[in-house]
Design an enzyme around this catalytic site. Structure first.
Site, PDB file in Angstrom:
ATOM      1  CE  LYS A  34      12.725   2.187 -14.235  1.00 45.97           C
ATOM      2  NZ  LYS A  34      13.938   2.994 -14.020  1.00 45.97           N
ATOM      3  CG  ASN A  35      16.976   2.362 -11.604  1.00 48.73           C
ATOM      4  OD1 ASN A  35      16.146   2.289 -12.521  1.00 48.73           O
ATOM      5  ND2 ASN A  35      17.038   3.393 -10.781  1.00 48.73           N
ATOM      6  NE  ARG A  84      18.381   9.065 -19.763  1.00 44.99           N
ATOM      7  CZ  ARG A  84      18.370   9.989 -20.707  1.00 44.99           C
ATOM      8  NH1 ARG A  84      17.312  10.166 -21.458  1.00 44.99           N
ATOM      9  NH2 ARG A  84      19.407  10.733 -20.911  1.00 44.99           N
ATOM     10  CB  CYS A  96      10.887   9.721 -16.245  1.00 42.85           C
ATOM     11  SG  CYS A  96       9.983   8.297 -15.667  1.00 42.85           S
ATOM     12  NE  ARG A 126      16.681  10.976 -17.274  1.00 45.43           N
ATOM     13  CZ  ARG A 126      16.088   9.868 -16.855  1.00 45.43           C
ATOM     14  NH1 ARG A 126      14.832   9.647 -17.162  1.00 45.43           N
ATOM     15  NH2 ARG A 126      16.731   8.984 -16.129  1.00 45.43           N
ATOM     16  N   PRO A 127      21.087  14.824 -20.369  1.00 46.90           N
ATOM     17  CG  PRO A 127      22.877  16.177 -19.715  1.00 46.90           C
ATOM     18  CD  PRO A 127      21.454  15.845 -19.374  1.00 46.90           C
ATOM     19  CB  ILE A 128      23.903  10.503 -22.942  1.00 45.05           C
ATOM     20  CG1 ILE A 128      23.847  10.851 -24.436  1.00 45.05           C
ATOM     21  CG2 ILE A 128      22.549  10.044 -22.477  1.00 45.05           C
ATOM     22  CD1 ILE A 128      23.675   9.598 -25.313  1.00 45.05           C
ATOM     23  CG  ASP A 129      27.386  15.632 -20.921  1.00 43.74           C
ATOM     24  OD1 ASP A 129      26.294  15.249 -20.455  1.00 43.74           O
ATOM     25  OD2 ASP A 129      28.200  16.305 -20.258  1.00 43.74           O
ATOM     26  CG  LEU A 130      28.834  13.259 -17.570  1.00 39.78           C
ATOM     27  CD1 LEU A 130      28.250  13.101 -16.171  1.00 39.78           C
ATOM     28  CD2 LEU A 130      30.176  13.981 -17.498  1.00 39.78           C
ATOM     29  CG  ASP A 174      14.695   7.279  -8.702  1.00 41.55           C
ATOM     30  OD1 ASP A 174      14.681   8.373  -9.287  1.00 41.55           O
ATOM     31  OD2 ASP A 174      15.280   6.277  -9.153  1.00 41.55           O
ATOM     32  CB  ILE A 225      19.387  14.338  -9.051  1.00 46.10           C
ATOM     33  CG1 ILE A 225      19.802  13.928  -7.637  1.00 46.10           C
ATOM     34  CG2 ILE A 225      20.088  13.511 -10.137  1.00 46.10           C
ATOM     35  CD1 ILE A 225      21.240  13.710  -7.372  1.00 46.10           C
ATOM     36  NE  ARG A 235       9.413   3.640 -18.155  1.00 46.08           N
ATOM     37  CZ  ARG A 235      10.171   4.637 -17.718  1.00 46.08           C
ATOM     38  NH1 ARG A 235       9.668   5.836 -17.564  1.00 46.08           N
ATOM     39  NH2 ARG A 235      11.448   4.455 -17.451  1.00 46.08           N
TER      40      ARG A 235
END
Ligand code: UD1
Length: 417
Positions: A22-23, A92, A116, A121-125, A304, A326, A396
């Site tokens: 999936k990933n 995501r 999920c 779950r920031p996306i700053d990076l 996971d 995490i 999913r």
């Protein structure tokens, strides 16, 4: 709502074949739109996250041909449209369109991604990485506008070895002018799979799978092919089920090296398994030893699999300690496992699991994808009937889970209510 219903305590025996990761596939699909020719992806798992990405491709006027396990993506007529919230928030990985569209058009407009609910779950990076490559970002409510006159190579140090940020920056840097180094990059096996596709398309990426990735920008990318690697989390989940219920249960089509930490833990617990090339054979063990599990970035114990292994720990003789490092909100399964008879004391990201405890069927709810997988595992070993609400989360990421488990002897079905 979809509901999974399980009658527990059936032995699992026969073969389960692991599907594509999936990933990986959720990043390969967005990456494919950067090519000016056709991109063929094989070993594509039949999961709903993939379907959500194909809807975005349709919006962007990308042609997709599908046959079993294969998708062919042709982005020759790609249009740079705003990706609406109703599509971006389905998963995501919609954020990989940020990197891909930025690379191709130097401009992206899209909303915050979904996924999920396992933490903030920031996306700053990701965004800092795009800025280092020369992009300017404005945010209005949950909508991002990312533009660049030109993308240029940069040295980017990630404060955390984020999977998403590593892949997104790698994608964007592929078509930047000059050389980019991503330092403290995530090393997950999926990252090498994405780099392989990009290199097959003409990119110049080295070091994927290590802490430092080097990307020499190229002007154009062409059509290519890639095979999705086996899903190590799907494999790990079925391995855990086999440890609890296996009677010569064979998990095949996996890459054992990708699950080495899980296998070490299982060995420590006294699980009866045999490794043979790309398969593993499992038999139920009664005297499981307790152990401690701490999730960490790859190649450490995968977050996971933290929820599925919790079920195995409920069956060990003694106290196991569990630490999730995490995600701050990954204990959604605990309340329901306790309702089924487990003895888990959880506080924030830590849990103490005392076993063995007999589990019994209950009506419970999947709060997220892997919590859902843990509840399926619990239902399979519980006395009586387990009803899992909100089973969409599970679909999913686990392809044909009902068919795969039924084929090895589980009594499981899914209904729409
Ligand atoms: C990916 C996987 C997910 C897995 C996770 C960790 C996909 C589609 N999902 O998620 O299954 O659980 O890796 O192995 O591949 N972070 C920041 N800022 C950022 C990005 C991340 O602070 O910009 C933090 C997160 O809040 C989290 C940690 O970094 O605490 C790890 O996140 P990341 O590795 O990015 O996870 P995802 O790529 O979202």
């Amino acid at each position: 709502m979809k509901r999974i219903i399980i009658e527990g305590n059936h032995t699992l025996s026969g073969k389960i074949k692991i599907g594509g990761a999936k990933n990986s596939v959720v990043a390969l699909i967005p990456a494919a739109i950067m090519a000016s020719g056709k991109v063929k992806i094989s070993n594509v798992p039949n999961i709903s996250d993939k379907d959500a990405l194909l809807e975005i491709l349709k919006l962007l006027n990308v042609t997709v041909k599908r046959s079993t396990g294969i998708i062919e993506i042709d982005a020759c007529n790609l249009e740079n449209k705003i990706i609406p919230e109703s599509l971006s928030n389905k998963l995501r990985a919609s954020y990989y369109f940020m990197g891909a569209l930025l690379a191709r058009f130097k401009r992206v407009e899209m909303y915050f991604p979904g996924g999920c609910n396992i933490g903030s779950r920031p996306i700053d990076l990701h965004l800092k990485g795009f800025e280092s490559l020369g992009a300017k970002i404005t945010k209005e409510n949950s909508k991002y506008l990312i533009v660049a006159d030109e993308l240029h190579g940069a040295d980017i140090f990630l404060d955390f070895a984020s999977v998403g940020a590593t892949i997104n920056i790698m994608i964007a840097a592929t078509m930047a002018k000059g050389t980019t180094h991503i330092m403290n990059a995530a090393r997950e096996a999926e990252i090498s799979n994405i780099a392989d596709l990009l290199n097959n398309m003409g990119a110049k990426i080295s070091g994927a799978g290590t802490e430092q990735i080097t990307i020499e920008g190229v002007e154009e990318l062409h059509g290519a092919e890639i095979k999705v690697i086996p899903d190590r989390i799907e494999a790990g989940t079925y391995i855990i089920m086999g440890a609890l219920l296996g009677d010569n249960l064979v998990i095949e089509g996996m890459i054992p090296e990708h699950n080495i930490v899980l296998l070490n833990k299982l060995q420590e617990m006294g699980v009866n398994f045999k490794l043979q090339n790309h398969k593993i054979i499992l038999n139920k063990t009664n005297n499981l030893k307790p152990t401690n599990v701490r999730t960490v970035v790859y190649p450490g114990f995968p977050t996971d699999l933290g929820q599925p292994i919790a079920v195995l720990l409920t069956q060990a003789n003694g106290i196991s300690l569990f630490d999730e490092t995490i995600w701050e909100n990954r204990m959604g399964h605990v309340k329901y496992l306790n309702k089924m008879g487990a003895n888990i004391v959880a506080e924030r990201q830590h849990a103490q699991i005392t076993g063995p405890t007999k589990l019994h069927g209950e009506e419970i709810t999947a709060t997220d994808l892997r919590a859902g997988a843990a509840l399926v595992t619990a239902g399979l070993i519980a006395d009586g009937i387990t009803i899992i609400n909100d089973a969409e989360h599970i679909l999913r990421g686990y392809e044909r889970i009902i068919a795969k488990l039924s084929s090895v002897g589980a009594n499981i079905k899914i209904v729409e209510v």
